[in-house]
Design a protein around this motif. Structure first.
Motif, short mmCIF file in Angstrom:
data_model
loop_
_atom_site.label_atom_id
_atom_site.label_comp_id
_atom_site.label_asym_id
_atom_site.label_seq_id
_atom_site.Cartn_x
_atom_site.Cartn_y
_atom_site.Cartn_z
N ILE A 1 1.97 78.12 16.11
CA ILE A 1 2.72 78.29 14.85
C ILE A 1 3.33 76.96 14.41
CG2 ILE A 1 4.78 79.35 13.83
CD1 ILE A 1 4.19 81.79 15.67
N LEU A 2 3.99 76.29 15.36
CA LEU A 2 4.64 75.02 15.03
C LEU A 2 3.61 73.95 14.71
CD1 LEU A 2 7.40 73.65 14.75
CD2 LEU A 2 7.19 72.95 17.15
N PHE A 3 2.52 73.92 15.47
CA PHE A 3 1.47 72.93 15.25
C PHE A 3 0.91 73.02 13.83
CE2 PHE A 3 -3.10 72.01 15.21
CZ PHE A 3 -3.11 70.68 15.63
N LEU A 4 0.55 74.22 13.41
CA LEU A 4 -0.01 74.40 12.07
C LEU A 4 1.04 74.13 11.00
CD1 LEU A 4 -2.09 77.62 12.80
CD2 LEU A 4 -3.02 75.37 12.21
N GLY A 5 2.28 74.58 11.25
CA GLY A 5 3.33 74.36 10.27
C GLY A 5 3.64 72.89 10.06
N LEU A 6 3.66 72.12 11.16
CA LEU A 6 3.97 70.69 11.04
C LEU A 6 2.81 69.90 10.47
CD1 LEU A 6 6.12 69.95 14.21
CD2 LEU A 6 6.85 70.46 11.87
N ASN A 7 1.58 70.42 10.59
CA ASN A 7 0.46 69.81 9.86
C ASN A 7 0.80 69.70 8.39
OD1 ASN A 7 -2.65 69.38 10.76
ND2 ASN A 7 -1.57 70.59 12.30
N SER A 8 1.23 70.84 7.82
CA SER A 8 1.56 70.87 6.40
C SER A 8 2.83 70.10 6.10
CB SER A 8 1.70 72.32 5.94
OG SER A 8 0.52 73.04 6.17
N ASN A 9 3.84 70.31 6.92
CA ASN A 9 5.15 69.69 6.69
C ASN A 9 5.03 68.17 6.61
OD1 ASN A 9 7.83 68.83 6.78
ND2 ASN A 9 8.45 70.38 8.23
N TYR A 10 4.50 67.56 7.65
CA TYR A 10 4.42 66.10 7.67
C TYR A 10 3.31 65.57 6.76
CZ TYR A 10 7.83 65.65 11.40
OH TYR A 10 8.99 65.68 12.13
N GLY A 11 2.27 66.37 6.57
CA GLY A 11 1.22 65.94 5.65
C GLY A 11 1.77 65.72 4.25
N VAL A 12 2.62 66.64 3.80
CA VAL A 12 3.23 66.49 2.47
C VAL A 12 4.32 65.43 2.47
CG1 VAL A 12 4.64 67.65 0.73
CG2 VAL A 12 2.66 68.81 1.70
N SER A 13 5.22 65.50 3.44
CA SER A 13 6.40 64.62 3.39
C SER A 13 6.01 63.15 3.51
CB SER A 13 7.39 65.00 4.49
OG SER A 13 6.82 64.84 5.78
N LEU A 14 5.03 62.81 4.34
CA LEU A 14 4.66 61.40 4.51
C LEU A 14 3.80 60.87 3.37
CD1 LEU A 14 4.00 61.15 8.36
CD2 LEU A 14 6.06 60.59 7.08
N TRP A 15 3.06 61.75 2.72
CA TRP A 15 2.19 61.32 1.63
C TRP A 15 2.79 61.59 0.25
CZ3 TRP A 15 -2.23 58.50 1.54
CH2 TRP A 15 -2.86 58.27 2.79
N LEU A 16 3.96 62.22 0.20
CA LEU A 16 4.52 62.61 -1.09
C LEU A 16 4.70 61.44 -2.06
CD1 LEU A 16 5.63 64.92 -2.80
CD2 LEU A 16 7.86 64.56 -1.74
N PRO A 17 5.30 60.32 -1.65
CA PRO A 17 5.44 59.21 -2.61
C PRO A 17 4.09 58.74 -3.17
CG PRO A 17 6.83 58.84 -0.70
CD PRO A 17 5.94 60.00 -0.35
N GLN A 18 3.08 58.66 -2.30
CA GLN A 18 1.76 58.22 -2.76
C GLN A 18 1.15 59.24 -3.72
OE1 GLN A 18 0.49 55.30 -2.05
NE2 GLN A 18 -1.48 55.56 -3.07
N MET A 19 1.34 60.53 -3.42
CA MET A 19 0.85 61.57 -4.34
C MET A 19 1.48 61.43 -5.72
SD MET A 19 0.84 65.10 -2.12
CE MET A 19 0.06 65.24 -0.53
N ILE A 20 2.79 61.29 -5.74
CA ILE A 20 3.50 61.20 -7.01
C ILE A 20 3.08 59.95 -7.78
CG2 ILE A 20 5.78 60.90 -8.06
CD1 ILE A 20 6.90 62.65 -5.80
N GLN A 21 2.90 58.86 -7.06
CA GLN A 21 2.49 57.61 -7.73
C GLN A 21 1.11 57.75 -8.37
OE1 GLN A 21 2.00 54.04 -5.25
NE2 GLN A 21 3.18 52.93 -6.79
N ARG A 22 0.18 58.38 -7.66
CA ARG A 22 -1.17 58.56 -8.22
C ARG A 22 -1.15 59.52 -9.40
NH1 ARG A 22 -5.87 58.96 -3.60
NH2 ARG A 22 -5.22 57.19 -2.31
N LEU A 23 -0.33 60.56 -9.31
CA LEU A 23 -0.30 61.56 -10.37
C LEU A 23 0.39 61.05 -11.63
CD1 LEU A 23 0.65 64.73 -8.27
CD2 LEU A 23 -1.52 64.32 -9.44
N SER A 24 1.44 60.26 -11.44
CA SER A 24 2.30 59.89 -12.57
C SER A 24 2.16 58.44 -13.03
CB SER A 24 3.76 60.12 -12.17
OG SER A 24 4.12 59.24 -11.11
#
Length: 203
Positions: A6-29
């Motif tokens: 449960i934690l393994f799968l949850g942290l896949n998503s958690n850290y995947g978004v949190s660490l890449w969030l600035p790059q995502m926003i920069q590419r989108l905006s």
């Protein structure tokens, strides 16, 4: 092992978004660095009070399973919607904020589960395993998202992967619910870390 998954799968998503969030926003905006930094802070800023509220409500009601599963499903749905709204910066930010809320709101309900599921004695030895194995997801999620982004030239496929991880995490939480029910039916005092004594038979 179930709780580790449960934690393994949850942290896949958690850290995947949190660490890449600035790059995502920069590419989108295509915002400048300062604006990207401010926008990237919105999801965590919104998630913090709701995480505290979720923890308070979970403690008050004593309910853990749905307080863990529903936020995981919320994150999965938000990431799926984000996949279809990558053309809109603010809809994407809103969905990423909802996903982040789900990530963090799942933790207050999750961490009491080892004591409920394993009992105090077993939980003390197992929390380290759960956290160690689960934290590997914090490495895998960002790595897979980066790999898929490089290969596809966008974040769409990575968002689908993170959504699937979050949804699978929620499903595993429901399996814990079934295991808890079975343990309550067939359990004994030792399940809760209590000693068991054998009384002499009476005539």
């Amino acid at each position: 092992l179930l709780l580790s998954g449960i934690l393994f799968l949850g942290l896949n998503s958690n850290y995947g978004v949190s660490l890449w969030l600035p790059q995502m926003i920069q590419r989108l905006s295509h915002y400048d660095v300062s604006t990207v930094s401010l926008v990237a802070a919105i999801p965590s800023f919104v998630a913090l009070p709701l995480m505290l509220l979720t923890g308070w409500h979970s403690d008050r009601t004593g309910e853990r399973i749905w307080h863990t599963a529903i936020p995981r499903f919320l994150s999965a749905a938000a990431l799926l919607v984000c996949f279809f709204s990558l053309g809109s910066t603010w809809i994407s930010v809103l969905m990423l904020s909802l996903a982040t809320i789900g990530f963090y709101c799942a933790h207050p309900g999750f961490w009491p589960l080892p004591n409920m599921f394993l009992g105090r004695a077993a939980a003390a030895a197992s929390i380290g395993l759960i956290n160690s194995f689960g934290s590997l997801g914090g490495f895998l999620g960002p790595s897979v998202l980066g790999l898929l982004s490089d290969r596809s030239g966008g974040f769409g496929s990575g968002l689908l992967y993170l959504s699937a991880c979050s949804f699978a995490s929620g499903l595993l939480v429901l399996l814990v619910r079934g295991a808890l029910a079975k343990r309550t039916t067939h359990g004994n005092p030792s399940d809760h870390g209590e000693s068991v004594t054998t009384a002499a038979p009476t005539q």
